[in-house]
Write an enzyme that holds these catalytic residues in place. Sequence first.
Site, mmCIF file in Angstrom:
data_model
loop_
_atom_site.group_PDB
_atom_site.id
_atom_site.type_symbol
_atom_site.label_atom_id
_atom_site.label_comp_id
_atom_site.label_asym_id
_atom_site.label_seq_id
_atom_site.Cartn_x
_atom_site.Cartn_y
_atom_site.Cartn_z
ATOM 1 N N LEU A 1 0.841 -1.200 0.000
ATOM 2 C CA LEU A 1 0.000 0.000 0.000
ATOM 3 C C LEU A 1 0.875 1.248 0.000
ATOM 4 C CD1 LEU A 1 -3.114 0.368 -0.050
ATOM 5 C CD2 LEU A 1 -2.962 0.961 2.372
ATOM 6 N N GLY A 2 1.724 1.355 -1.033
ATOM 7 C CA GLY A 2 2.485 2.577 -1.251
ATOM 8 C C GLY A 2 1.682 3.555 -2.082
ATOM 9 N N ARG A 3 2.381 4.418 -2.800
ATOM 10 C CA ARG A 3 1.690 5.441 -3.575
ATOM 11 C C ARG A 3 0.728 4.832 -4.596
ATOM 12 N NH1 ARG A 3 7.156 7.342 -3.416
ATOM 13 N NH2 ARG A 3 7.412 9.393 -2.432
ATOM 14 N N ILE A 4 1.204 3.834 -5.344
ATOM 15 C CA ILE A 4 0.359 3.231 -6.373
ATOM 16 C C ILE A 4 -0.739 2.401 -5.725
ATOM 17 C CG2 ILE A 4 0.309 1.700 -8.366
ATOM 18 C CD1 ILE A 4 3.216 2.521 -8.920
ATOM 19 N N ARG B 1 4.639 -4.305 5.379
ATOM 20 C CA ARG B 1 5.488 -4.690 6.504
ATOM 21 C C ARG B 1 4.980 -4.121 7.825
ATOM 22 N NH1 ARG B 1 11.213 -3.059 3.943
ATOM 23 N NH2 ARG B 1 9.830 -1.516 3.004
ATOM 24 N N GLY C 1 2.922 -5.205 -10.230
ATOM 25 C CA GLY C 1 4.135 -4.788 -9.543
ATOM 26 C C GLY C 1 5.380 -5.336 -10.209
ATOM 27 N N ARG C 2 5.793 -6.520 -9.779
ATOM 28 C CA ARG C 2 6.967 -7.190 -10.331
ATOM 29 C C ARG C 2 6.640 -8.660 -10.552
ATOM 30 N NH1 ARG C 2 9.134 -3.027 -11.709
ATOM 31 N NH2 ARG C 2 11.142 -2.209 -11.005
ATOM 32 N N ASP D 1 0.412 -8.135 -15.672
ATOM 33 C CA ASP D 1 1.091 -7.184 -16.553
ATOM 34 C C ASP D 1 2.601 -7.369 -16.491
ATOM 35 O OD1 ASP D 1 1.228 -4.844 -18.301
ATOM 36 O OD2 ASP D 1 1.992 -3.763 -16.558
ATOM 37 N N GLU E 1 10.832 -11.428 -18.163
ATOM 38 C CA GLU E 1 10.330 -10.649 -19.303
ATOM 39 C C GLU E 1 11.392 -10.514 -20.389
ATOM 40 O OE1 GLU E 1 8.876 -6.934 -17.778
ATOM 41 O OE2 GLU E 1 7.331 -7.893 -16.572
ATOM 42 N N HIS F 1 3.571 -5.806 -19.976
ATOM 43 C CA HIS F 1 4.157 -4.780 -19.105
ATOM 44 C C HIS F 1 3.910 -3.370 -19.656
ATOM 45 C CE1 HIS F 1 7.587 -4.029 -15.974
ATOM 46 N NE2 HIS F 1 6.640 -3.106 -15.923
ATOM 47 N N VAL F 2 2.652 -3.007 -19.709
ATOM 48 C CA VAL F 2 2.265 -1.732 -20.311
ATOM 49 C C VAL F 2 1.659 -0.748 -19.304
ATOM 50 C CG1 VAL F 2 1.908 -2.724 -22.603
ATOM 51 C CG2 VAL F 2 -0.018 -2.648 -20.995
#
Length: 322
Positions: free
Chosen positions: A152-155, A175, A231-232, A256, A261, A279-280
Amino acid sequence: MAAKTRILVPGTIRERVLDRITEAFDVVRIERPDPTLLARSEAASISGIAVSGGCGAALIEHLPGLEIIASFGVGYDGIDVAAAAARGIVVTNTPDVLNDEVADTAIGLLLNTVRRFPQAESWLREGRWVRDGAFPLTPLSLRGRKAGIYGLGRIGLAIAERLKGFGIDIAYHTRRPRADVPYAYYPSLAELAEAVDILIAIVPKTPETHRAIDTEILQALGPNGVLINVGRGWTVDEAALAAALKDGVIAAAGLDVFYDEPHVPQALLDLPNVSLLPHVASASVVTRDAMADLVAGNLFAWFDLGTAVTPVPETPFTRKAG
């Protein structure tokens, strides 16, 4: 006439970055971030780096006068930040300017996954609406669901704001709990997955997040569960996910990002209940231009004002006088 500050650009970067910095700086290009491509005499004159991708300790150590690494992207796991921090080199990234685009993509991917809109469009384009009749009813819906946000960061916050418009209950795992949000906090990812039926991953690439979404988490998410990852790819055990989708352990997934990749496992490509994007999430001209401007802005601010615009938390440095 004083010599211009020299900025190294290893590998490719958005052309707008080069357009912005070329007049103010002496730009040195090399094919990739490899110290062997830069003679010692030339390396000694480099004061900054503008990079899209990785920058390892070997290159950092090869540049004795390096002051700043301006990275194109919000994630900076490809930069050896510890090596930079040890020498007082500031590392910058491009946060905030892509929050909305990535959050929008997460919601679009969620809708595509649950309501199967890409398949419905293909049905129409292939003439099957005329030939075979209406597209089959989708077994899944957003109605009555609860979403868990892993990170739950900025994005993550931007995604949560959008989910609220759908009337979806929201919970999260990070965390540490946040005091500034009204959402339910779960101290472990497994507990979050157990409590929700949509799991949205938007965490960085760290040792703690490596394949964190595994068989256990997918089983906790359950047979009505939907996984979304913007995310990743590092975060998801793709073999476990493919098996879970095939066996009905979870209902569907939207991805995504991928572990290796641009290579996507055939096991995922073969499944009908997964929506895949290359990844767009931040890949609009508007957003990528804003990212490029922030890369340039960090370089300008550092050498003109002595402080970077968006230093990463590990390198909160100011420029030394002289």
